[in-house]
Design an enzyme around this catalytic site. Structure first.
Site, PDB file in Angstrom:
ATOM      1  N   ASP A 100      28.446  37.552  44.050  1.00 25.64           N
ATOM      2  CA  ASP A 100      27.972  38.381  42.941  1.00 25.64           C
ATOM      3  C   ASP A 100      27.519  37.524  41.759  1.00 25.64           C
ATOM      4  O   ASP A 100      27.730  36.309  41.731  1.00 25.64           O
ATOM      5  CB  ASP A 100      29.083  39.327  42.476  1.00 25.64           C
ATOM      6  CG  ASP A 100      29.363  40.432  43.479  1.00 25.64           C
ATOM      7  OD1 ASP A 100      28.538  40.613  44.391  1.00 25.64           O
ATOM      8  OD2 ASP A 100      30.405  41.095  43.360  1.00 25.64           O
TER       9      ASP A 100
ATOM     10  N   LYS B 268      24.771  42.471  41.278  1.00 24.04           N
ATOM     11  CA  LYS B 268      25.885  43.101  40.565  1.00 24.04           C
ATOM     12  C   LYS B 268      25.920  42.687  39.103  1.00 24.04           C
ATOM     13  O   LYS B 268      26.967  42.387  38.538  1.00 24.04           O
ATOM     14  CB  LYS B 268      27.224  42.746  41.219  1.00 24.04           C
ATOM     15  CG  LYS B 268      27.346  43.169  42.677  1.00 24.04           C
ATOM     16  CD  LYS B 268      27.573  44.649  42.820  1.00 24.04           C
ATOM     17  CE  LYS B 268      27.860  45.042  44.258  1.00 24.04           C
ATOM     18  NZ  LYS B 268      28.075  46.465  44.438  1.00 24.04           N
TER      19      LYS B 268
ATOM     20  N   MET C  67      34.425  47.087  31.232  1.00 20.76           N
ATOM     21  CA  MET C  67      33.026  47.562  31.187  1.00 20.76           C
ATOM     22  C   MET C  67      32.887  48.766  30.247  1.00 20.76           C
ATOM     23  O   MET C  67      32.319  49.796  30.610  1.00 20.76           O
ATOM     24  CB  MET C  67      32.546  47.915  32.598  1.00 20.76           C
ATOM     25  CG  MET C  67      32.639  46.747  33.566  1.00 20.76           C
ATOM     26  SD  MET C  67      32.592  47.226  35.310  1.00 20.76           S
ATOM     27  CE  MET C  67      34.260  47.886  35.539  1.00 20.76           C
TER      28      MET C  67
END
Length: 545
Positions: free
Chosen positions: A47, A69, A184
């Site tokens: 990723d 990602k 996030m």
């Protein structure tokens, strides 16, 4: 018993997938088991949110597949990733699915494991250090503390908190634990704060947002719950970031440690094959970005060194100018099933303390180590060691008239392509010297995409070059923009030969040690960085007056 043996045999013929957590960024947080899986993988699916150093530990013969990602922009969809893992496993390959943080903490590792399970493919999960724990720790914030919090919850912050049917029960979540960690959450911070306050969390609750936790770019913003949305906009904090809500944030004032390291925020580019010698920079808080621009491989032929080994008794001096020269000479020496006692009677000369230590590791004593750690210094030292002819204080050029080294034979195992200063000078003084190659260097296959981005974004503080070859190969790999990339970076060269190669391109060398050793180079880098930080701190103090 036969069934068990048959099962083991059949299993060994099948592919296998390791779902590996690479940690949040600091290369030191990669687990030992994760490293082992990387090194044996045939295929690595990785990723975006990884420390680029991790890829240096991957088997160079492995196939690399970038899954993306990055902030919702996926190079491959999750279904495509699943299909790749299944397909390569059915081909009998060992696959390392390398994911940032922990594969089972908002990493979709569970979905990938399900896909493998449905296809009957063997897999293992190798947990990683999650940013939910690591980022607060590197910011000096413990998630639990007897005096402040005895519980914590980790929450996905990317879910839109304003949607009608949220999977989160905000009425319970807001006050259920002493500490809340949102991953996030930057884009939804306004809605998250509104929900928490509306469901009972005090507006004055301390909050910290840690961006790029555990990396040189780490940045921590602290405020209250009601203040944090405006602070993030004011400071232009972008993802990826971890948000910590709770009284434990108060401990940051006394417990922050990472950001207090003297070289915190510095990122050093190392272009040699191994990082060995640069570890002190890491201990002081700098981040090392390894990008080898040379790799060591066997010579084109062993014929020359084999012939020299067969007539070892004819030499008076065995000379080593690098650790690699020592390492690869003795590797071939022992491959030929020779006895170390065959070196009896040879005097050994080595350039540099590290080279001498490598020699000592074979139980041998170094007779001569020049004060000047390059070929020119070695020439003068050998001339002095061989005994004066005429006036010993006269320059070598005058003493050579008497054939100063006549009758002396030297063996110099070295790289396939190297400077001719020492061989030419020995011959000019009447000596004989053989220079068989025991290894060669070449430019590795490397695209350098991530490094280019780091250079463009000004995220490299110092670029180090330990030979002219590392610099020339760097320019070839980086392409036509190489010099432009380096204009905003401090350049550290190990010695005058390397510095000359840099300066011939019009670039400036900012750091060069008096002794051409990695230890001395690191000392100079530390001094340069500390002076730079002091100067910047003074400028900021004056601006605040």
């Amino acid at each position: 018993m036969r069934d068990n043996l048959a099962w083991c045999y059949n299993t060994s013929m099948k592919g296998k997938v390791y779902l590996v957590g690479a940690g949040p960024g600091d290369i030191g947080l990669l687990t030992v088991k994760g490293l082992k899986c990387l090194r044996k993988a045939d295929v690595v699916v990785y990723d975006f949110h990884l420390n680029a150093q991790v890829l240096n530990y991957i088997n160079h013969h492995a196939e690399f597949i970038y899954a993306g990602k990055r902030g919702g922009h996926h190079t491959l969809s999750q279904d495509e990733i699943n299909e790749i893992l299944v397909r390569y496993a059915k081909e009998g390959k060992i696959i390392c699915r390398l994911k940032g943080g922990d594969p089972f903490v908002f990493g979709r590792g569970g979905e990938e494991a399900e896909a493998l399970s449905r296809e009957g493919i063997e897999f293992e999960v190798v947990p990683g250090v999650s940013s939910a724990v690591a980022a607060p720790a590197y910011a000096g914030i413990p998630l639990t503390h007897r005096m402040y919090s005895s519980s914590f919850a980790v929450v996905a912050g990317y879910e839109d908190a304003t949607k009608k049917e949220s999977s989160l029960d905000w009425s319970k979540l807001a006050t259920a634990t002493g500490t809340l960690v949102f991953l996030m959450a930057v884009k939804n911070v306004d809605a998250i704060v509104e929900k928490l306050i509306a469901h009972g969390r005090s507006p004055d609750t301390p909050v910290a947002v840690v961006r790029w936790g555990t990396r040189a770019d780490q940045r921590t913003i602290v405020g209250t719950l009601v203040q944090i949305p405006a602070l993030l906009k004011e400071k232009d904090i972008q993802p990826p970031a971890v948000m910590v809500v709770g009284d434990v944030v108060k401990l940051r004032d006394s417990l922050q440690w990472y950001e207090k390291k003297p070289l915190f925020g510095c990122r050093v580019l190392v272009t040699r094959e191994r990082m060995e010698g640069f570890e002190r920079l890491e201990e002081l808080g700098a981040e090392i970005l390894e990008f080898p621009t040379i790799e060591i491989v066997p010579p084109s032929s062993y014929d020359e060194i084999d012939a020299c080994i067969d007539r070892l008794s004819s030499y008076h001096w065995l000379v080593f100018t690098s650790r690699n020269g020592v390492k690869y000479f003795f590797r071939r020496f022992f491959e030929r099933e020779r006895d170390i006692r065959e070196l009896a009677g040879l005097k050994i000369c080595a350039i540099g303390t590290k080279t001498a230590q490598e020699v000592n590791g074979y139980g041998l004593r170094v007779e001569l180590m020049p004060e000047e750690f390059r070929a020119e210094g070695l020439v003068e030292s050998i001339l002095r060691a061989c005994g004066p002819v005429g006036d010993e204080n006269s320059p070598p050029s005058e003493r050579s008239r008497a054939g100063f080294l006549r009758g002396m034979r030297f063996l110099l195992p070295r790289a396939e392509k190297a400077r001719e200063v020492l061989p030419d000078t020995v011959r000019a003084h009447g000596g004989e010297i053989d220079i068989p190659p025991v290894y060669k260097t070449r430019r590795p296959e490397s695209r350098g995409k991530r490094l280019r981005r780091f250079l463009r974004e000004g995220r490299i503080s110092v670029a180090t070059f330990t030979s002219a070859s590392t610099f020339h190969n760097f320019r070839e790999i980086m392409g036509e923009d190489a010099d432009e990339y380096l204009k905003g970076v401090a350049i550290a060269a190990i010695g005058p030969v390397t510095a000359s190669a840099v300066e011939q391109t019009g670039l400036r060398v900012d750091i060069m040690p008096r002794e051409a050793t990695v230890d001395s180079l690191v000392d100079e880098i530390i001094g340069w960085m500390c002076r730079k930080k002091e100067k910047e701190a003074g400028t900021h103090s004056r601006e605040g007056i």
